[in-house]
Scaffold this motif. Structure first.
Motif, PDB file in Angstrom:
ATOM      1  N   VAL A  86     -35.423   5.218 -50.674  1.00 42.36           N
ATOM      2  CA  VAL A  86     -35.425   4.415 -49.449  1.00 42.36           C
ATOM      3  C   VAL A  86     -36.146   3.078 -49.670  1.00 42.36           C
ATOM      4  N   SER A 124     -26.614  12.260 -45.111  1.00 39.76           N
ATOM      5  CA  SER A 124     -28.035  12.540 -44.878  1.00 39.76           C
ATOM      6  C   SER A 124     -28.335  12.489 -43.383  1.00 39.76           C
ATOM      7  N   THR A 126     -30.601  11.046 -42.262  1.00 40.23           N
ATOM      8  CA  THR A 126     -31.147   9.714 -42.025  1.00 40.23           C
ATOM      9  C   THR A 126     -30.242   8.917 -41.078  1.00 40.23           C
ATOM     10  N   TYR A 149     -30.400   2.070 -47.877  1.00 40.86           N
ATOM     11  CA  TYR A 149     -29.950   3.376 -48.375  1.00 40.86           C
ATOM     12  C   TYR A 149     -29.275   4.164 -47.238  1.00 40.86           C
ATOM     13  N   ASN A 179     -33.963  18.025 -45.201  1.00 39.82           N
ATOM     14  CA  ASN A 179     -34.857  17.711 -46.334  1.00 39.82           C
ATOM     15  C   ASN A 179     -34.764  18.769 -47.431  1.00 39.82           C
ATOM     16  N   GLY A 198     -41.677   9.807 -54.005  1.00 35.37           N
ATOM     17  CA  GLY A 198     -41.760   9.338 -52.617  1.00 35.37           C
ATOM     18  C   GLY A 198     -41.694  10.513 -51.659  1.00 35.37           C
ATOM     19  N   ASN A 199     -41.074  11.595 -52.108  1.00 33.83           N
ATOM     20  CA  ASN A 199     -40.862  12.739 -51.218  1.00 33.83           C
ATOM     21  C   ASN A 199     -42.063  13.691 -51.242  1.00 33.83           C
ATOM     22  N   LEU A 200     -42.195  14.417 -50.146  1.00 35.07           N
ATOM     23  CA  LEU A 200     -43.398  15.231 -49.940  1.00 35.07           C
ATOM     24  C   LEU A 200     -43.600  16.330 -50.993  1.00 35.07           C
ATOM     25  N   THR A 216     -51.661  12.082 -49.852  1.00 32.41           N
ATOM     26  CA  THR A 216     -51.992  11.475 -48.560  1.00 32.41           C
ATOM     27  C   THR A 216     -50.965  11.944 -47.535  1.00 32.41           C
ATOM     28  N   VAL A 217     -51.463  12.481 -46.438  1.00 31.91           N
ATOM     29  CA  VAL A 217     -50.585  12.859 -45.331  1.00 31.91           C
ATOM     30  C   VAL A 217     -50.403  11.603 -44.475  1.00 31.91           C
ATOM     31  N   PHE A 218     -49.143  11.192 -44.333  1.00 30.54           N
ATOM     32  CA  PHE A 218     -48.894   9.922 -43.654  1.00 30.54           C
ATOM     33  C   PHE A 218     -48.925  10.079 -42.133  1.00 30.54           C
ATOM     34  N   CYS A 229     -45.752  14.765 -39.026  1.00 29.46           N
ATOM     35  CA  CYS A 229     -44.295  14.710 -38.793  1.00 29.46           C
ATOM     36  C   CYS A 229     -43.631  16.077 -38.974  1.00 29.46           C
ATOM     37  N   ARG A 231     -40.100  18.076 -40.075  1.00 29.54           N
ATOM     38  CA  ARG A 231     -38.831  17.972 -40.803  1.00 29.54           C
ATOM     39  C   ARG A 231     -38.212  19.365 -40.925  1.00 29.54           C
ATOM     40  N   VAL A 272     -45.740  18.590 -41.636  1.00 29.24           N
ATOM     41  CA  VAL A 272     -46.225  18.317 -42.998  1.00 29.24           C
ATOM     42  C   VAL A 272     -47.431  19.227 -43.304  1.00 29.24           C
ATOM     43  N   ARG A 295     -46.575   6.166 -42.461  1.00 27.49           N
ATOM     44  CA  ARG A 295     -45.727   5.425 -43.402  1.00 27.49           C
ATOM     45  C   ARG A 295     -44.665   4.684 -42.586  1.00 27.49           C
ATOM     46  N   ASP A 298     -40.988   6.089 -41.035  1.00 26.95           N
ATOM     47  CA  ASP A 298     -40.874   7.539 -40.854  1.00 26.95           C
ATOM     48  C   ASP A 298     -40.497   7.872 -39.412  1.00 26.95           C
TER      49      ASP A 298
HETATM   50  C1  UD1 Z   1     -36.526  10.734 -46.937  1.00 21.55           C
HETATM   51  C2  UD1 Z   1     -35.579   9.682 -46.471  1.00 21.55           C
HETATM   52  C3  UD1 Z   1     -34.226  10.295 -46.211  1.00 21.55           C
HETATM   53  C4  UD1 Z   1     -33.724  10.967 -47.456  1.00 21.55           C
HETATM   54  C5  UD1 Z   1     -34.724  11.999 -47.898  1.00 21.55           C
HETATM   55  C6  UD1 Z   1     -34.293  12.546 -49.225  1.00 21.55           C
HETATM   56  C7  UD1 Z   1     -37.006   8.073 -45.261  1.00 21.55           C
HETATM   57  C8  UD1 Z   1     -37.278   7.407 -43.956  1.00 21.55           C
HETATM   58  N1  UD1 Z   1     -36.067   9.029 -45.269  1.00 21.55           N
HETATM   59  O1  UD1 Z   1     -36.736  11.650 -45.880  1.00 21.55           O
HETATM   60  O2  UD1 Z   1     -33.331   9.281 -45.849  1.00 21.55           O
HETATM   61  O3  UD1 Z   1     -32.473  11.552 -47.219  1.00 21.55           O
HETATM   62  O4  UD1 Z   1     -36.020  11.395 -48.065  1.00 21.55           O
HETATM   63  O5  UD1 Z   1     -35.077  13.628 -49.585  1.00 21.55           O
HETATM   64  O6  UD1 Z   1     -37.622   7.769 -46.259  1.00 21.55           O
HETATM   65  N2  UD1 Z   1     -45.114  12.636 -46.530  1.00 21.55           N
HETATM   66  C9  UD1 Z   1     -46.498  12.573 -46.630  1.00 21.55           C
HETATM   67  N3  UD1 Z   1     -47.039  12.228 -47.837  1.00 21.55           N
HETATM   68  C10 UD1 Z   1     -46.291  11.961 -48.937  1.00 21.55           C
HETATM   69  C11 UD1 Z   1     -44.869  12.028 -48.832  1.00 21.55           C
HETATM   70  C12 UD1 Z   1     -44.319  12.358 -47.613  1.00 21.55           C
HETATM   71  O7  UD1 Z   1     -47.200  12.821 -45.659  1.00 21.55           O
HETATM   72  O8  UD1 Z   1     -46.853  11.631 -49.993  1.00 21.55           O
HETATM   73  C13 UD1 Z   1     -44.510  13.006 -45.247  1.00 21.55           C
HETATM   74  C14 UD1 Z   1     -43.648  11.900 -44.680  1.00 21.55           C
HETATM   75  O9  UD1 Z   1     -44.427  11.023 -43.906  1.00 21.55           O
HETATM   76  C15 UD1 Z   1     -42.646  12.700 -43.853  1.00 21.55           C
HETATM   77  C16 UD1 Z   1     -42.527  14.026 -44.594  1.00 21.55           C
HETATM   78  O10 UD1 Z   1     -43.666  14.100 -45.450  1.00 21.55           O
HETATM   79  O11 UD1 Z   1     -43.182  12.948 -42.601  1.00 21.55           O
HETATM   80  C17 UD1 Z   1     -41.262  14.120 -45.430  1.00 21.55           C
HETATM   81  O12 UD1 Z   1     -41.185  12.948 -46.234  1.00 21.55           O
HETATM   82  P1  UD1 Z   1     -40.111  12.786 -47.401  1.00 21.55           P
HETATM   83  O13 UD1 Z   1     -40.142  13.967 -48.287  1.00 21.55           O
HETATM   84  O14 UD1 Z   1     -40.310  11.443 -48.013  1.00 21.55           O
HETATM   85  O15 UD1 Z   1     -38.709  12.853 -46.653  1.00 21.55           O
HETATM   86  P2  UD1 Z   1     -38.180  11.999 -45.405  1.00 21.55           P
HETATM   87  O16 UD1 Z   1     -38.951  10.765 -45.225  1.00 21.55           O
HETATM   88  O17 UD1 Z   1     -38.063  12.928 -44.263  1.00 21.55           O
END
Ligand code: UD1
Length: 344
Positions: A86, A124, A126, A149, A179, A198-200, A216-218, A229, A231, A272, A295, A298
């Motif tokens: 993203v 997605s 998204t 994206y 997710n 980038g993903n959790l 870090t919890v965003f 958040c 998901r 989260v 973040r 989000d």
């Molecule tokens: C993101 C994309 C989505 C994509 C998907 C693929 C955005 C806005 N959306 O989804 O389009 O299809 O990835 O997997 O980016 N979090 C933390 N700390 C971290 C990482 C994430 O707290 O270090 C939190 C985020 O704030 C969010 C949740 O975990 O609330 C999920 O985040 P993430 O795994 O990045 O997925 P999405 O943002 O939901």
């Protein structure tokens, strides 16, 4: 029946290859390793006991794609190959539009030229943005995308839909993933993020493995049960199985032009913090994390309504969040072991 799997060495693609074989399909992988690793093919070989037919090519290359279609007699295709970060898409929008739109257009054109009708497209959740009502159904209006994206996913859905409305001989299903997390239970394939995840869940497993100091919890001031958040986290093996069901549904449709959309999630949301606590519990470890600012971009909460995919495709998620997080951790541990043994 041979199925072209573009991006078949990627996270969801590689798990789908296994499910396709289990269901009697013959997957053929096309990947250029722009966001995947050759080691995935070795992982697949270990799980399956044999190699999977594979082409190293860019699915934006018309000649390469045409040559593969000439050689193989495909019954359908699953189109995973796309840029998917993203943040990077905000920085490099033209690269994202060029890559993700061109590959979809070219694949559709090549399929038509070779009389291959069935296409499963990776979309997605998204495309829903922050919806007003939850859970989201397939009829929930799409909102303007938050990133290039996300916009490429919405535009590709429209390209396919318009081709079908124009009576092109295409039967297609767009799967709107929620997710995807987890890994194959063997621990031999899983998510392989390039650089800082980038993903959790990859960030969680890398922190637990000591590669990152702290998660870090965003944000914890959202309007959700614990302020973090929400998901809909779906195990990648369950998600992979949805592609098999989508192909079966396409095969069963008698019309020559058909398009439909399905949400693919579990149907319920987790925060989260719930993910972190479950990860700690099931894997018996403590994770170093702290609360940080929100973040940008989000959405607060999103989870799927899955009645349509349950009823029409006969698919439902079977694996729990706990299993997903155990599998993700097993995969991360194996990955670190492999790296250690290579460097020894
Ligand atoms: C993101 C994309 C989505 C994509 C998907 C693929 C955005 C806005 N959306 O989804 O389009 O299809 O990835 O997997 O980016 N979090 C933390 N700390 C971290 C990482 C994430 O707290 O270090 C939190 C985020 O704030 C969010 C949740 O975990 O609330 C999920 O985040 P993430 O795994 O990045 O997925 P999405 O943002 O939901």
């Amino acid at each position: 029946m041979k199925i072209l799997v573009t991006g078949g060495a990627g996270f969801i693609g590689s798990h789908t290859v296994i499910e396709l074989l289990g269901a009697g399909y013959e997957p053929v992988i096309l990947d250029n390793f722009s966001n995947s690793n050759r080691s995935v093919l070795a992982g697949l070989r270990q799980i399956l006991g044999h190699d999977v037919p594979f082409y190293e090519a860019d699915c934006n290359d018309p000649e390469a794609l045409n040559a593969i279609f000439e050689k193989e007699n495909f019954g359908g295709a699953i189109h995973f190959a796309a840029h998917k970060a993203v943040g990077e898409s905000v920085a490099k929008p033209l690269m994202y539009y060029r890559n993700n739109l061109d590959s979809t257009l070219l694949l559709l054109e090549t399929m038509q030229q070779h009389g291959v009708p069935n296409l499963v497209f990776s979309s997605s959740c998204t495309v829903y943005g922050q919806p007003e009502h939850l859970p989201v159904t397939e009829d929930t209006p799409r909102l303007p995308a938050q990133s290039p994206y996300g916009n490429t996913k919405a535009i590709c859905e429209d390209i396919i839909r318009d081709a079908v409305y124009a009576k092109a001989p295409i039967k297609s299903i767009a799967l709107r993933y929620f997710n995807p997390i987890g890994a194959h239970p063997s621990g031999l394939i899983g998510e392989l993020p390039l650089g800082v995840p980038g993903n959790l869940v990859p960030f969680i497993t890398q922190t637990a493995a000591g590669l990152r100091e702290k998660l870090t919890v965003f944000g914890n001031d959202y309007n959700t049960p614990d302020g973090t958040c929400v998901r809909d986290f779906i195990h990648v093996v369950d998600l992979a199985k949805a592609h098999v069901q989508a192909l079966r549904l396409l095969d069963s449709r008698e019309e020559t032009s058909y398009y439909d959309i399905f949400n693919v999630g579990t149907g319920h949301g987790n925060t989260v913090l719930e993910v972190i606590k479950t990860f700690e519990e099931v894997n018996q470890l403590k994770l170093n994390y702290s609360i940080g600012p929100r973040r940008p971009g989000d959405v607060e909460k999103i989870y799927a309504q899955v009645d349509k995919v349950n009823n029409v495709m006969g698919w439902r998620a079977e694996k729990t969040l706990a299993e997903s997080l155990q599998d993700a951790w097993r995969w991360e541990q194996n990955l670190q072991k492999q790296k250690t043994s290579v460097s020894e």
